[in-house]
Design a protein around this motif. Structure first.
Motif, PDB file in Angstrom:
ATOM      1  N   ALA A   1       0.836  -1.211   0.000  1.00  0.00           N
ATOM      2  CA  ALA A   1       0.000   0.000   0.000  1.00  0.00           C
ATOM      3  C   ALA A   1       0.865   1.253   0.000  1.00  0.00           C
ATOM      4  N   ARG A   2       1.904   1.258   0.813  1.00  0.00           N
ATOM      5  CA  ARG A   2       2.797   2.422   0.886  1.00  0.00           C
ATOM      6  C   ARG A   2       3.515   2.638  -0.446  1.00  0.00           C
TER       7      ARG A   2
ATOM      8  N   LEU B   1       2.465   1.750  -3.423  1.00  0.00           N
ATOM      9  CA  LEU B   1       1.498   2.262  -4.399  1.00  0.00           C
ATOM     10  C   LEU B   1       1.309   3.759  -4.226  1.00  0.00           C
ATOM     11  N   CYS B   2       1.277   4.217  -2.989  1.00  0.00           N
ATOM     12  CA  CYS B   2       1.114   5.642  -2.717  1.00  0.00           C
ATOM     13  C   CYS B   2       2.376   6.422  -3.085  1.00  0.00           C
ATOM     14  N   ASP B   3       3.513   5.975  -2.555  1.00  0.00           N
ATOM     15  CA  ASP B   3       4.757   6.728  -2.725  1.00  0.00           C
ATOM     16  C   ASP B   3       5.285   6.726  -4.158  1.00  0.00           C
TER      17      ASP B   3
ATOM     18  N   GLY C   1       1.374   7.284  -6.648  1.00  0.00           N
ATOM     19  CA  GLY C   1       0.354   8.266  -6.295  1.00  0.00           C
ATOM     20  C   GLY C   1      -1.032   7.677  -6.150  1.00  0.00           C
ATOM     21  N   VAL C   2      -1.101   6.387  -5.828  1.00  0.00           N
ATOM     22  CA  VAL C   2      -2.380   5.696  -5.674  1.00  0.00           C
ATOM     23  C   VAL C   2      -2.618   5.458  -4.184  1.00  0.00           C
ATOM     24  N   CYS C   3      -3.693   5.997  -3.668  1.00  0.00           N
ATOM     25  CA  CYS C   3      -4.009   5.838  -2.249  1.00  0.00           C
ATOM     26  C   CYS C   3      -4.913   4.625  -2.045  1.00  0.00           C
TER      27      CYS C   3
ATOM     28  N   SER D   1      -5.590   1.253   1.093  1.00  0.00           N
ATOM     29  CA  SER D   1      -5.373   0.876   2.491  1.00  0.00           C
ATOM     30  C   SER D   1      -4.640  -0.451   2.532  1.00  0.00           C
TER      31      SER D   1
ATOM     32  N   ALA E   1      -8.656  -1.367  -2.239  1.00  0.00           N
ATOM     33  CA  ALA E   1      -8.834  -0.228  -3.135  1.00  0.00           C
ATOM     34  C   ALA E   1     -10.323   0.050  -3.251  1.00  0.00           C
TER      35      ALA E   1
ATOM     36  N   ASP F   1      -7.226   6.363 -13.530  1.00  0.00           N
ATOM     37  CA  ASP F   1      -6.817   6.082 -12.152  1.00  0.00           C
ATOM     38  C   ASP F   1      -6.666   4.576 -11.933  1.00  0.00           C
TER      39      ASP F   1
ATOM     40  N   LEU G   1      -3.343   2.228 -10.956  1.00  0.00           N
ATOM     41  CA  LEU G   1      -3.338   1.207  -9.908  1.00  0.00           C
ATOM     42  C   LEU G   1      -2.835  -0.120 -10.461  1.00  0.00           C
TER      43      LEU G   1
END
Length: 112
Positions: A56-57, A59-61, A64-66, A68, A89, A99, A103
């Motif tokens: 998850a981290r 994907l975000c870092d 840019g996909v937030c 959990s 997701a 988007d 992902l």
């Protein structure tokens, strides 16, 4: 509200099928029809040396996909399924096909 539901259904179908198509990804309850789901997919990325929180981290870092990562207040279910964690997701009204493509690309790279 009907238009939002149709958008959610379409995104749910794309989300589940897109994740299922990625080697090394397991989507929980993937066979549940979109009509019986909310716009959410819970999945596991088989990435050696990474927890689902790490996935998850990343994907975000990196993408840019937030999403959990963790047990999502479902400790008993995760224990029954013998899962240390999952990724979740949940696209909604403001998310687009682009988007979801981002992902999928991120998950594909992490899983490989």
């Amino acid at each position: 509200m009907g238009a939002i539901r149709e958008h959610d259904l379409a995104q749910t179908r794309v989300l589940v099928e897109g994740l299922r198509a990625i080697p090394g990804v397991r989507v929980l309850a993937a066979d549940v029809p979109a009509e019986r789901r909310i716009a959410l997919a819970t999945f596991v990325v088989d990435a050696p040396g990474m927890t689902q929180e790490n996935v998850a981290r990343a994907l975000c870092d990196l993408f840019g996909v937030c999403v959990s990562g963790g047990v999502h207040c479902a400790h008993v279910l995760h224990a029954r399924l013998n899962l240390a964690g999952t990724v979740r997701a949940s696209p909604h009204v403001f998310n687009t096909a682009a988007d979801l493509a981002t992902l999928f690309e991120g998950v594909r790279q992490i899983a490989s």
